[in-house]
Design a protein around this motif. Structure first.
Motif, PDB file in Angstrom:
ATOM      1  N   THR A 130       0.923  -1.253   0.094  1.00  0.00           N
ATOM      2  CA  THR A 130       0.091   0.069  -0.015  1.00  0.00           C
ATOM      3  C   THR A 130       0.862   1.254   0.145  1.00  0.00           C
ATOM      4  O   THR A 130       0.475   2.274  -0.918  1.00  0.00           O
ATOM      5  CB  THR A 130      -1.052  -0.113   1.249  1.00  0.00           C
ATOM      6  N   ASP A 136      -6.014  -0.807  -4.834  1.00  0.00           N
ATOM      7  CA  ASP A 136      -5.239  -1.487  -3.540  1.00  0.00           C
ATOM      8  C   ASP A 136      -6.324  -2.412  -3.139  1.00  0.00           C
ATOM      9  O   ASP A 136      -7.371  -2.053  -2.492  1.00  0.00           O
ATOM     10  CB  ASP A 136      -5.138  -0.415  -2.557  1.00  0.00           C
ATOM     11  N   GLU A 137      -5.782  -3.614  -3.291  1.00  0.00           N
ATOM     12  CA  GLU A 137      -6.777  -4.814  -2.901  1.00  0.00           C
ATOM     13  C   GLU A 137      -8.444  -4.575  -3.342  1.00  0.00           C
ATOM     14  O   GLU A 137      -9.291  -4.543  -2.015  1.00  0.00           O
ATOM     15  CB  GLU A 137      -6.648  -4.958  -1.450  1.00  0.00           C
TER      16      GLU A 137
HETATM   17 MG   LIG Z   1      -2.269  -2.691   2.408  1.00  0.00          MG
END
Ligand SMILES: [Mg+2]
Ligand SMILES: Nc1ncnc2c1ncn2[C@@H]1O[C@H](COP(=O)(O)OP(=O)(O)O)[C@@H](O)[C@H]1O
Lengths: 376, 319
Positions: free
Chosen positions: A45, A160-161
């Motif tokens: 991240t 992000d995910e």
């Molecule tokens: Mg993360």
């Protein structure tokens, strides 16, 4: 050769004493589906946030299409993000959410309307314009977030995910969908995930991260077939690792002798000049045979005793204890043996064989980051 | 050990019976006790207001509106029919309005900086903001008076030509803004605490600079908190007596006027004005409830319409 879209050069990010990202160097090609894969807390991240402009690197350089953007604020970068929790504006309708970026650029209302409609069709949500984010499901919110980012036609899309909050079935469906959309719009995707299967399914290339640095970078197949570190071998799928000492090389294969004096072979290009290595082999590459059977010419063979067998339907998973005490996992497709009801039983002696080309090599002390872990 | 199995079932039965009885009492309490208790509590809260409303229609036998004389609309017909009462009410409203606007603006900015920036003096500011609320009002009023009077003595008087803080509307305003800021900061800060910062990042990601992000995302989301803070500030200001009494000089606000008049009379006009304030406040709350309900109903209807539209569109597509 496609142009480099995103370049990270020796990027470091520290939070106090904690090094979140450690001298990361990376080139991402134009139009690529690129994944950052690694366990929670490895710095994925943070890396993505530095590319998006939400974090400033402690040192290093970030380039976007050849331009140095290291110190540019997010709103001056031609990059858009799909946030993990979607981050839809709760006080705006779906239409206004998707139109947000275009309005900031001063696009005319008629043009905004045309493009929002088009975008909602791309993500298969036509007719949702007047709803509020609280009135749609998680999967739909995910699509709105995607539409809101893509409508700006960024050079790079950061994700992000994005599927982390969805249930398994929806996640699988969205993986296919995301890949389709990426191919349709032709935008570079940088995708962060801790799910190795997800990364393998969608990516052109994957960077496996661990503790802030890249362990290995490559396409899904080479990462799976030729993991070069213990971490990668363990993080992507299951690996059997047999430590030993390099004894010698006969042309294209090197012989490695293990503690129990048996020896196995691996491509010498992978062994390089190392003296102590671990030979790895994936569970599905190993064949189980009767001890009396003939091993195909040149194949590795070790003897062992079956300790455990679990029938999984499509295959059977065995745990075999090698003579030296190492426990190996073996998958056997349920093709012939099960129809004759002849699974291997615990306690039976077996011969494990595999082609030396299926061996990979893991070096336990990683050589310093001079690009020469495998000298020719 | 052999006794255990025999004893255990008996115990279990007893336990179950007790639980059953407890449950019955609890259910009865839920059905009758809770509504009764609630009604009693509401009644308790309403009595003074009911008395106030009733006595606004009173024609008291003496100068004090304490004893029921007879029903009369006289006070309602002439609600400001007492010397300086209208002026006092006007001063109250002006002070409340200005101090609310100023304190809400300043307090919101302070709350924003306290919740999102690290700076030297941040924890000190957090503490100072709390002090006006923690200090007894009478102490605050007295020290404000000391300060204002101090500025009217030498050398300040000569230096400023006596223009610095003569007691009056301006000193009431300064005092009210001062204590209102504290309440605004605390209210808005509470709203900011759980503020989803990633929404601001999303706005910036979509090309909004800091200014646009604030007005398009941050402000609309904290607006309910700001409005709540403003309402609180307004009611605190219009209500305030102690601090105002110290800082008003010869100026009068409504509470100060009531206090001054109560020594020799208590006219029903006071009850009339109290009732008016009550009606306006209740009206605003009711309006808010109705508007919110209507907005929610509209959002729900839109969602249903769109869902129906989407279904129809899907049916229309030939397979
Ligand atoms: Mg993360
Ligand atoms: N704002 C921050 N302040 C301090 N530490 C942080 C901050 N953001 C991330 N970290 C730390 O940096 C490391 C990497 O975090 P992150 O990039 O979020 O990992 P990942 O996304 O791979 O799970 C973690 O140990 C995390 O605790």
């Amino acid at each position: 050769m496609p142009a480099v879209d995103v370049r990270l050069l020796e990027v470091v990010k520290r939070f106090g004493d904690m090094v979140a990202v450690d001298r990361l160097t990376l080139d991402i090609q134009d139009g690529e589906f690129f994944s950052l894969l690694g366990p929670s807390g490895c710095g994925k991240t943070t890396t993505l946030r530095m590319i998006g402009g939400f974090e400033e690197p402690t040192s290093g350089l970030i380039e976007l299409q050849g331009e140095d953007v290291t110190w540019l604020p997010p709103f001056k970068r031609n990059v858009n993000t799909v946030f993990q929790n979607y981050a839809l504006f709760p006080h705006l309708t779906i239409y206004d959410n998707v139109a947000f970026g275009l309005r900031r650029k001063g696009v005319k209302d008629a043009e905004v309307k045309r493009r929002v409609t088009e975008m909602l069709e791309l993500v298969e949500l036509p007719g949702f314009e007047r709803r509020k984010p609280t009135q749609i499901s998680g999967g739909q919110a995910q699509r709105v977030a995607l539409a809101r980012a893509l409508i700006n036609r960024p050079a790079v899309l950061l994700l992000d995910e994005p599927l982390g909050a969805l249930d398994l079935k929806l996640r699988k469906q969205m993986q296919v969908e995301l890949k389709r959309i990426q191919q349709e719009v032709g935008i570079t995707f940088i995708y962060v995930t801790h799910d190795q299967e997800e990364a393998m399914t969608m990516s052109d290339r994957i960077a496996v991260m661990n503790q802030g640095h890249i362990e290995q970078l490559g396409d899904p197949e080479s990462l799976y077939e030729r993991p070069s570190t213990r971490f990668v071998a363990g993080f992507l799928g299951i690996s059997n690792l047999l430590p030993g000492a390099v004894e010698g090389t006969d042309g294209s294969y090197a012989t490695v002798r293990m503690a129990d004096t048996s020896s196995v072979r691996a491509p010498s290009a992978l062994v390089g000049s190392h003296a102590d290595v671990s030979i790895g082999v994936r569970p599905e590459k190993i064949r189980l045979r009767e001890p009396a059977d003939r091993t195909p010419d040149g194949h590795n063979q070790i003897t062992g005793v079956v300790r455990d067998a679990s029938y999984l339907g499509v295959s059977t998973q065995y745990v075999v204890e090698a003579r030296g005490g190492a426990r190996l996992t073996v998958y056997e497709q349920n093709v012939e043996r099960t129809t004759r009801a002849e699974l291997w039983a615990p306690g039976e002696e077996v011969l494990l064989t595999w082609s030396p080309d299926h061996s990979f090599v893991v070096v336990d002390q990683p050589t310093p980051a001079v690009d020469g872990s495998t000298p020719a | 050990m052999s006794a255990t199995p025999e004893v255990a079932p008996g115990l279990a039965v007893t336990a179950r019976r007790t639980a059953g009885r407890g449950g019955g009492v609890l259910r009865a309490f839920e059905r009758w006790g809770v509504p009764l208790f609630t009604a009693a509590a509401i009644f308790y809260l309403l009595i003074p207001i009911l008395v106030m409303i009733a006595f606004s229609f009173n024609d008291p036998p003496g100068r004090f509106n304490f004893v029921w004389g007879e029903f009369s609309l006289a006070a309602w017909g002439n609600p400001f029919g007492r010397p300086r009462l209208g002026d006092a009410l006007a001063t109250s409203l002006v002070v409340a309005f200005i101090s609310t606007v100023v304190a809400t603006a300043l307090g919101t900015l302070i709350a924003l900086s306290l919740t999102r920036y690290q700076f030297r003096g941040r924890s000190a500011t957090n503490l100072f903001v709390f002090i006006p609320m923690a200090t007894p009002e009478i102490v605050l009023g007295a020290s404000l008076l000391t300060m204002f009077v101090g500025t009217a003595t030498e050398p300040w008087r000569t230096l400023t030509g006596g223009a610095l803080f003569p007691l009056g509307t301006q000193t009431i305003l300064i005092a009210h803004i001062m204590f209102n800021i504290s309440y605004v900061v605390v209210t808005v800060r509470a709203r900011m605490q759980g503020f989803p910062r990633h929404l601001e990042e999303a706005a910036m990601d979509l090309g909004a600079n800091g200014w646009t992000t604030f007005w398009k995302v941050t402000f609309p989301l904290i607006l309910p908190g700001i409005l709540a803070a403003g309402l609180l500030a307004f009611s605190l200001s219009i209500d305030d007596f102690i601090i105002t009494q110290f800082t008003s000089g010869t100026e009068q606000t409504f509470p100060v006027w009531v206090w001054a008049s109560i020594r020799n009379n208590l006219p029903p006009q006071i009850h009339v004005i109290g009732t008016m304030v009550f009606v306006v406040a209740v009206g605003l709350v009711a309006l808010n409830t109705i508007l919110t309900g209507r907005r929610e109903a509209r959002d729900r209807r839109i969602a249903q319409e769109e869902a129906a539209g989407a279904r129809k569109a899907r049916l229309a597509v030939p397979e």
